[in-house]
Design a protein around this motif. Sequence first.
Motif, short mmCIF file in Angstrom:
data_model
loop_
_atom_site.label_atom_id
_atom_site.label_comp_id
_atom_site.label_asym_id
_atom_site.label_seq_id
_atom_site.Cartn_x
_atom_site.Cartn_y
_atom_site.Cartn_z
N GLY A 172 0.82 -1.21 0.00
CA GLY A 172 0.00 0.00 0.00
C GLY A 172 0.85 1.26 0.00
N GLU A 173 1.95 1.23 0.78
CA GLU A 173 2.85 2.39 0.83
C GLU A 173 3.50 2.65 -0.53
OE1 GLU A 173 4.11 1.92 5.54
OE2 GLU A 173 5.50 1.36 3.95
N GLU A 174 3.89 1.57 -1.21
CA GLU A 174 4.51 1.71 -2.53
C GLU A 174 3.52 2.25 -3.56
OE1 GLU A 174 6.02 -2.16 -3.35
OE2 GLU A 174 7.82 -1.90 -2.10
N LEU A 175 2.28 1.81 -3.46
CA LEU A 175 1.26 2.30 -4.39
C LEU A 175 1.01 3.80 -4.19
CD1 LEU A 175 -1.33 -0.63 -4.28
CD2 LEU A 175 0.08 0.04 -6.24
N ASN A 176 0.89 4.20 -2.93
CA ASN A 176 0.66 5.62 -2.64
C ASN A 176 1.85 6.47 -3.05
OD1 ASN A 176 -1.98 5.68 -1.46
ND2 ASN A 176 -1.15 4.67 0.34
N LYS A 177 3.06 5.93 -2.85
CA LYS A 177 4.26 6.64 -3.25
C LYS A 177 4.31 6.81 -4.76
CE LYS A 177 9.31 6.49 -2.82
NZ LYS A 177 10.47 5.70 -2.32
N GLY A 178 3.97 5.74 -5.48
CA GLY A 178 3.95 5.80 -6.94
C GLY A 178 2.95 6.81 -7.46
N LEU A 179 1.76 6.86 -6.84
CA LEU A 179 0.73 7.80 -7.25
C LEU A 179 1.19 9.25 -7.00
CD1 LEU A 179 -2.11 8.50 -8.25
CD2 LEU A 179 -2.96 8.09 -5.93
N SER A 180 1.80 9.48 -5.82
CA SER A 180 2.28 10.83 -5.49
C SER A 180 3.35 11.28 -6.45
CB SER A 180 2.82 10.86 -4.05
OG SER A 180 1.81 10.55 -3.13
N GLU A 181 4.29 10.39 -6.78
CA GLU A 181 5.38 10.73 -7.69
C GLU A 181 4.83 11.05 -9.09
OE1 GLU A 181 9.27 11.42 -9.00
OE2 GLU A 181 8.35 11.33 -7.01
N CYS A 182 3.86 10.27 -9.52
CA CYS A 182 3.25 10.50 -10.83
C CYS A 182 2.56 11.86 -10.87
CB CYS A 182 2.26 9.38 -11.13
SG CYS A 182 1.43 9.56 -12.72
N ARG A 183 1.85 12.20 -9.81
CA ARG A 183 1.16 13.49 -9.75
C ARG A 183 2.15 14.65 -9.72
NH1 ARG A 183 -3.69 11.83 -5.48
NH2 ARG A 183 -5.13 11.01 -7.08
N ARG A 184 3.29 14.45 -9.04
CA ARG A 184 4.32 15.50 -9.00
C ARG A 184 4.87 15.77 -10.40
NH1 ARG A 184 9.44 16.15 -9.30
NH2 ARG A 184 9.82 13.93 -9.60
N LYS A 185 5.19 14.69 -11.11
CA LYS A 185 5.71 14.83 -12.47
C LYS A 185 4.68 15.50 -13.39
CE LYS A 185 8.81 10.81 -12.40
NZ LYS A 185 9.06 9.47 -12.98
N LEU A 186 3.41 15.14 -13.20
CA LEU A 186 2.35 15.72 -14.02
C LEU A 186 2.23 17.22 -13.76
CD1 LEU A 186 0.00 15.39 -16.00
CD2 LEU A 186 -1.46 14.76 -14.06
N ALA A 187 2.32 17.61 -12.48
CA ALA A 187 2.23 19.04 -12.13
C ALA A 187 3.40 19.82 -12.74
CB ALA A 187 2.23 19.21 -10.61
N ASP A 188 4.61 19.23 -12.67
CA ASP A 188 5.79 19.89 -13.26
C ASP A 188 5.63 20.04 -14.77
OD1 ASP A 188 8.24 18.29 -11.07
OD2 ASP A 188 6.93 20.01 -10.79
N THR A 189 5.09 18.99 -15.40
CA THR A 189 4.90 19.02 -16.85
C THR A 189 3.88 20.09 -17.25
OG1 THR A 189 5.38 16.65 -16.96
CG2 THR A 189 4.28 17.62 -18.86
N GLN A 190 2.79 20.17 -16.51
CA GLN A 190 1.75 21.16 -16.80
C GLN A 190 2.28 22.59 -16.59
OE1 GLN A 190 -1.29 19.64 -14.18
NE2 GLN A 190 -2.30 18.48 -15.82
#
Length: 383
Positions: free
Chosen positions: A49-67
């Motif tokens: 569960g921790e790895e899944l949440n970490k992966g989701l957070s990292e993906c959202r961070r990259k998306l925010a930087d890209t936008q």
Amino acid sequence: MSRIDYSVWDHIEVSDDEDDTHPNIDTPSLFRWRHQARVERMEEFQKKGEELNKGLSECRRKLADTQKKIKELTISTSEDAKAELSKVQAEEKKLKKEERDWERKVGDYQREEKKMPWNVDTLSKDGFSKSIVNVKPETEETEEEKEQKHKTFVEKYEKEIKHFGMLRRWDDSQKYLSDHPHLVCEETANYLVIMCIDLEVEEKHALMEQVAHQTIVMQFILELAKSLKVDPRGCFRQFFAKIKTADQQYQEAFNDELESFKERVRGRAKIRIEKAMKEYEEEERQKRLGPGGLDPVDVYESLPPEMQKCFDEKDIQMLQEVISKMDPTEAKAHMKRCIDSGLWVPNAKGDDGEEKGEEKGDEKDDEPTYEEIQHEKEEAKKE
């Protein structure tokens, strides 16, 4: 009255010591093995569960930087920016798809977690797993503290800061900061800014531009440290590595900031010069004020032309005649302002101790006051 729903207890896992076991089996050991296996399963599931949440957070961070990058590229009108924009938009599309995949996985995990049976470890889990102690948070420095900190730092390292400000080559700057890492801080940047303004005021324009370059070097290092959330002393090499690899976009950003900074320095220097000139003029004006606090130049310019001529020619007889022809109230007001500005000094004493009147800058005997002139005027009318 509605019935109580007992189905919530259907998935409680039986305690390890409630099972019947064969008489020949070491029951305590079996219970320990079972418990250990269940704890390991729980830990593995929690880690997942921790790895899944970490992966989701990292993906959202990259998306925010890209936008954010897309917004910046949209403003730019260069051809390179347009080409880069299409690549970044494709990356945004890819990251949005990844975000949906991560959200689906996290959702599946949460549903699986709800279906897991309860057991002695989860039922008896502490409601509060930690103690909270009231700790006074770090307070932000006051302006006085910042000023004192800056003053102390400059007193100790002023010579080294000036040396850094005069360097020109990237390699020399990097080596000097490697040998003097304590200079990588806000205090150095602040001192360099003041140094630039001082040099511009002194009209040492070439030196100002050199120090301005080093000021922006320090500012870029500090900004890089903030973005990475690290001590600036630990990331200045990254700045030099990036700027020396001729990264065009980074170099252009550096040059733009440098030119903008030099313009701000010129503006601040101009304001300081104008302020100094005003202070000087006011100081000179205060020196020439008369006993009544009036400026003789201002008073002279406010006088009627015929009275100005009297003072220009330093002719007291002419002044008496002009005053005698004026309205008494107006004449008295003008003479009072002349006295308050020191333009006219009534009853001045000469060497013989007798009272005399004088224009400022000239001495004549028997110069009458306004009242004496009026008295003579009235006597003439009677005759």
